[in-house]
Design an enzyme around this catalytic site. Structure first.
Site, PDB file in Angstrom:
ATOM      1  N   TRP A  44      37.656  -7.762  39.566  1.00 44.63           N
ATOM      2  CA  TRP A  44      36.549  -7.863  38.600  1.00 44.63           C
ATOM      3  C   TRP A  44      35.471  -6.815  38.853  1.00 44.63           C
ATOM      4  O   TRP A  44      34.517  -6.723  38.088  1.00 44.63           O
ATOM      5  CB  TRP A  44      35.952  -9.261  38.601  1.00 44.63           C
ATOM      6  N   ARG A  45      35.616  -6.032  39.917  1.00 44.02           N
ATOM      7  CA  ARG A  45      34.677  -4.939  40.146  1.00 44.02           C
ATOM      8  C   ARG A  45      35.218  -3.596  39.653  1.00 44.02           C
ATOM      9  O   ARG A  45      34.512  -2.593  39.719  1.00 44.02           O
ATOM     10  CB  ARG A  45      34.350  -4.824  41.636  1.00 44.02           C
ATOM     11  N   GLU A  57      32.272 -14.379  37.076  1.00 43.97           N
ATOM     12  CA  GLU A  57      31.067 -15.034  37.571  1.00 43.97           C
ATOM     13  C   GLU A  57      31.140 -16.554  37.428  1.00 43.97           C
ATOM     14  O   GLU A  57      30.689 -17.283  38.300  1.00 43.97           O
ATOM     15  CB  GLU A  57      29.832 -14.492  36.841  1.00 43.97           C
ATOM     16  N   THR A  63      33.943 -21.557  43.543  1.00 45.77           N
ATOM     17  CA  THR A  63      35.276 -21.336  44.090  1.00 45.77           C
ATOM     18  C   THR A  63      35.258 -20.108  44.987  1.00 45.77           C
ATOM     19  O   THR A  63      34.623 -19.104  44.655  1.00 45.77           O
ATOM     20  CB  THR A  63      36.308 -21.140  42.953  1.00 45.77           C
ATOM     21  N   TYR A 102      36.574 -27.985  39.634  1.00 45.84           N
ATOM     22  CA  TYR A 102      35.417 -28.076  38.741  1.00 45.84           C
ATOM     23  C   TYR A 102      35.821 -27.674  37.316  1.00 45.84           C
ATOM     24  O   TYR A 102      35.323 -26.704  36.746  1.00 45.84           O
ATOM     25  CB  TYR A 102      34.274 -27.192  39.247  1.00 45.84           C
TER      26      TYR A 102
END
Length: 290
Positions: A44-45, A57, A63, A102
Site C-alpha cells: 500500500w506504499r 488504513e 489488525t 472486526y
C-alpha cells in the site's frame, strides 16, 4: 538511534524545548532510520491511489501489518476501486474480509465506498474534515489518509507516532497526554514530505516495540485491549462464519455450530442484525444481509 543520542535529545528538550536545531536534528535522525530500515516493501506504499490508501488504513486500524500484508492484495484484486466495492454483494464482501477480524469495518468501508461514489463521483475528497465525515473514518484516520494519499501537511497522532514522541521526549513523565504531544508533532512535521515523514515515524515506533518497554503505557490515552479468547468478538466471528457457510439457520442450529448457549447467540444475533450483518426471516432463521 543510539541510547546516547536519545539521551541527548531528552536533555536538549528538557532544557530548551523544541528548538529549531533540535527539530532539524530529530528530523534527520528519523529520516535516516527510515531510509535504512523503513518498511518500503509494503504494497500500500507503492501506489498513492486514494482508494488503496483508504482500504489499507481501514484494515490497519485494528489488525497487525503481517495479516494485512496477506489480505490486502486479495481484497484489492477482488474489489479494485470504490465502484466495485460499492456494488459488491455483502456476502462476497464479508467472505473476502474473513481473517481480518472486526468485521464491522468491512460494512463501514462499503458504506464509505457508496458515499464516495454517490456524493463525490468516485473521487475521494482531500480535505480531512470531509474525510472524517465518511463512515468509519475518525480524526486520526482522516489525517493519515490525507497525508498518504495526497501528501497533505496534516498533524495527527496514532499509536506508533505516540510511542516515538513519548520515548524520545517524555522519559521522566509518568502520564503523558496527547495534548502535550501534538505541538511536538506539528513542530517536527516535514510539510513537503508529509507522507514519508509519517511513514518514518510509524516504522520507528514499530521498531521500538521490540527494543524498549512500551512507552504508550504512560499515555493517558492508553487502553489495554481485552482478551479475545471467549469474548463476544470471538463469538461474533464464529456466528458470521457459520452463516456465510450456510445461510438460513435458526438460533439453535447456530448455537450448536459455534458451541455457545442459545441465549448468548440470540443476543449477539440481535446486535448483528441491528448493525446490518444479518436479517431475521419470518421462519425464525437468519441469513446474511444481501
Amino acid at each position: 538511534m543510539s541510547p546516547h543520542l536519545i539521551s541527548e535529545f531528552r536533555q536538549r528538550f528538557a532544557s530548551s524545548g523544541m528548538t529549531p536545531d533540535l527539530v532539524r536534528d530529530f528530523q534527520d535522525e528519523v529520516m535516516e532510520f527510515y531510509e535504512a530500515k523503513g518498511r518500503h516493501e509494503m504494497e500500500w506504499r507503492l501506489r498513492f491511489d486514494p482508494y488503496r490508501i483508504v482500504v489499507s488504513e481501514v484494515m490497519l486500524q485494528q489488525t497487525q501489518v503481517p495479516r494485512v500484508a496477506v489480505m490486502y492484495p486479495k481484497f484489492i484484486e477482488k474489489f479494485p476501486d470504490f465502484a466495485a466495492l460499492a456494488a459488491a454483494p455483502q456476502t462476497e464482501l464479508l467472505s473476502a474480509w474473513q481473517g481480518m477480524g472486526y468485521n464491522s469495518r468491512a460494512l463501514r468501508l462499503q458504506k464509505l465506498a457508496r458515499q464516495v461514489t454517490d456524493e463525490y463521483g468516485g473521487v475521494l475528497p482531500e480535505d480531512p474534515e470531509l474525510l472524517e465525515k465518511l463512515p468509519g473514518i475518525g480524526p486520526a484516520t482522516s489525517c493519515s489518509i490525507a497525508a498518504f494519499a495526497f501528501n497533505r501537511p496534516v498533524v495527527f497522532i496514532e499509536t506508533n507516532i505516540r510511542r516515538v514522541f513519548i520515548h524520545y521526549f517524555f522519559a521522566d513523565d509518568f502520564v503523558v497526554d496527547d495534548r502535550d504531544i501534538l505541538p511536538l508533532v506539528e513542530a517536527c512535521l516535514l510539510p513537503d514530505r508529509s507522507r514519508e515523514w509519517y511513514w518514518a515515524l510509524m516504522d520507528l515506533g514499530t521498531a521500538l516495540k521490540t527494543s524498549v518497554p512500551n512507552p504508550n503505557r504512560r499515555s493517558r490515552q492508553y487502553v489495554k485491549q481485552s482478551a479475545f479468547e471467549g469474548s463476544d468478538r470471538q463469538v461474533r466471528g464464529a456466528v458470521l462464519r457459520a452463516l456465510l457457510a450456510c445461510d438460513g439457520k435458526n438460533i439453535e442450529e447456530i448455537a450448536c455450530s459455534v458451541g455457545e448457549s442459545g441465549e448468548r447467540v440470540e443476543k449477539i444475533l440481535g446486535e448483528m442484525c441491528d448493525e446490518g450483518f444479518f436479517v431475521r426471516e419470518e421462519s425464525g432463521c437468519y441469513r446474511v444481509q444481501r
